[in-house]
Design a protein around this motif. Structure first.
Motif, mmCIF file in Angstrom:
data_model
loop_
_atom_site.group_PDB
_atom_site.id
_atom_site.type_symbol
_atom_site.label_atom_id
_atom_site.label_comp_id
_atom_site.label_asym_id
_atom_site.label_seq_id
_atom_site.Cartn_x
_atom_site.Cartn_y
_atom_site.Cartn_z
ATOM 1 N N ALA A 185 0.805 -1.015 0.147
ATOM 2 C CA ALA A 185 0.503 0.035 -0.128
ATOM 3 C C ALA A 185 1.347 0.924 0.465
ATOM 4 O O ALA A 185 1.772 0.962 1.106
ATOM 5 N N GLY A 186 0.466 2.265 -0.532
ATOM 6 C CA GLY A 186 1.191 3.301 -1.309
ATOM 7 C C GLY A 186 2.060 3.546 -2.561
ATOM 8 O O GLY A 186 3.234 4.660 -2.535
ATOM 9 N N ALA A 187 2.389 1.793 -3.280
ATOM 10 C CA ALA A 187 3.336 2.588 -3.657
ATOM 11 C C ALA A 187 2.441 2.935 -5.507
ATOM 12 O O ALA A 187 3.327 4.078 -5.662
ATOM 13 N N SER A 195 1.284 5.735 -4.592
ATOM 14 C CA SER A 195 0.679 7.640 -4.017
ATOM 15 C C SER A 195 2.911 7.552 -4.619
ATOM 16 O O SER A 195 3.305 8.746 -4.552
ATOM 17 N N GLY A 196 3.651 6.910 -4.797
ATOM 18 C CA GLY A 196 4.987 7.008 -4.308
ATOM 19 C C GLY A 196 5.316 7.266 -5.637
ATOM 20 O O GLY A 196 6.455 7.530 -5.891
ATOM 21 N N ARG A 255 7.230 4.549 3.734
ATOM 22 C CA ARG A 255 6.532 5.376 2.634
ATOM 23 C C ARG A 255 5.948 6.077 3.106
ATOM 24 O O ARG A 255 5.845 7.341 2.980
ATOM 25 N N GLU A 286 8.606 9.357 3.396
ATOM 26 C CA GLU A 286 8.280 9.366 1.687
ATOM 27 C C GLU A 286 7.741 10.410 1.622
ATOM 28 O O GLU A 286 7.708 11.460 0.354
#
Lengths: 141, 116
Positions: free
Chosen positions: A19-21, A23-24, B58, B61
């Motif tokens: 989760a968050g990939a 958004s990154g 994350r 980040e």
């Protein structure tokens, strides 16, 4: 920017570590486009909280991002249980997340309030048993 | 305050990106709840946490943080270290508890944010 850039992501519901990939990835794209760091942070945080919500509550979902010369528009769609009481869900500290999520560092009841805080326009369409869509917009200037 | 000074104050161990310890840090935020961290806005901040999972990296980040400090002797996983290396983040481990670590950094002049 003459033409808008459109990005589409599928957020898997079964893997909290990933989760968050999405958004990154959006964050890196905006950086390459030379968008200001403050705007990038607002977009990344709002989208990241949305992504986490999808994994916690809705077994994943899909995200569309459109980057125009003026705005970044994010649409986060899931087919989860829907939000029973949006007003309560918007209150800081209110959470329906299970306890095991709190051990992972989320479920503090800050997700939706954070998303609202970091966006210029924010709306929720939700229906019990059908799903939830978040419509978010952050102005570039 | 430089990351290297933070590491000295906390008697910490650098876990990765020791090449970036000259980076300046202007503020700090200590929490095990990542959503609380995401509500914290400050330029060039560092994160102190006792939580160990990839979402810590994350979260840092998304917040443009350059340094993550693990308190209470917690150790990041290999996956987390690789993620931090890719994102140009320094990781530090300290045996100090959260309260003591935050207190030492505050006494040395590092401050929190308004949270607004």
């Amino acid at each position: 920017m003459e033409e808008s850039i459109k990005l589409h992501y599928i957020v898997p519901g079964d893997d909290f570590t990933r989760a968050g990939a999405a958004s990154g990835d959006v964050k890196r794209t905006l950086k390459e486009l030379g968008v200001s760091p403050a705007v990038i942070r607002n977009v990344s945080i709002a989208m990241y909280e949305g992504e986490i919500n999808m994994v916690i509550h809705a077994n994943g979902g899909e995200i569309d991002v459109e980057i125009t010369g003026e705005d970044i528009i994010m649409t986060l769609r899931d087919e989860g249980p829907g939000i029973e009481n949006v007003e309560l869900a918007m209150k800081e500290g209110y959470s329906t997340a299970p306890d095991n999520i709190r051990t992972l560092g989320f479920g503090a009841g800050m997700g939706l309030p954070n998303i609202k805080k970091y966006t210029d326009e924010f709306s929720i369409d939700t229906e019990l048993g059908v799903g939830t869509t978040l419509n978010l917009r952050v102005h570039i200037q | 305050m430089k990351i290297s000074e933070i590491c000295d104050i906390l008697e910490g161990e650098i876990i990765c990106r020791a090449d970036l310890t000259d980076t300046q840090v202007n503020a700090a935020c200590g929490s095990d709840m990542m959503s609380d961290v995401l509500a914290f806005v400050k330029e060039q901040a560092t994160l102190l946490t006792g939580l160990v999972n990839p979402q810590v990296v994350r979260t840092a980040e998304m917040m443009d943080m350059h340094c993550i400090i693990f308190v209470r002797g917690k150790r990041p996983t290999l996956q987390m270290i690789e993620m931090a290396e890719d994102r140009d983040m320094v990781m530090i481990c300290t045996e100090l508890e959260m309260f003591t670590a935050c207190g030492k950094l505050y006494s040395a002049g590092l401050r929190g944010g308004s949270g607004k």
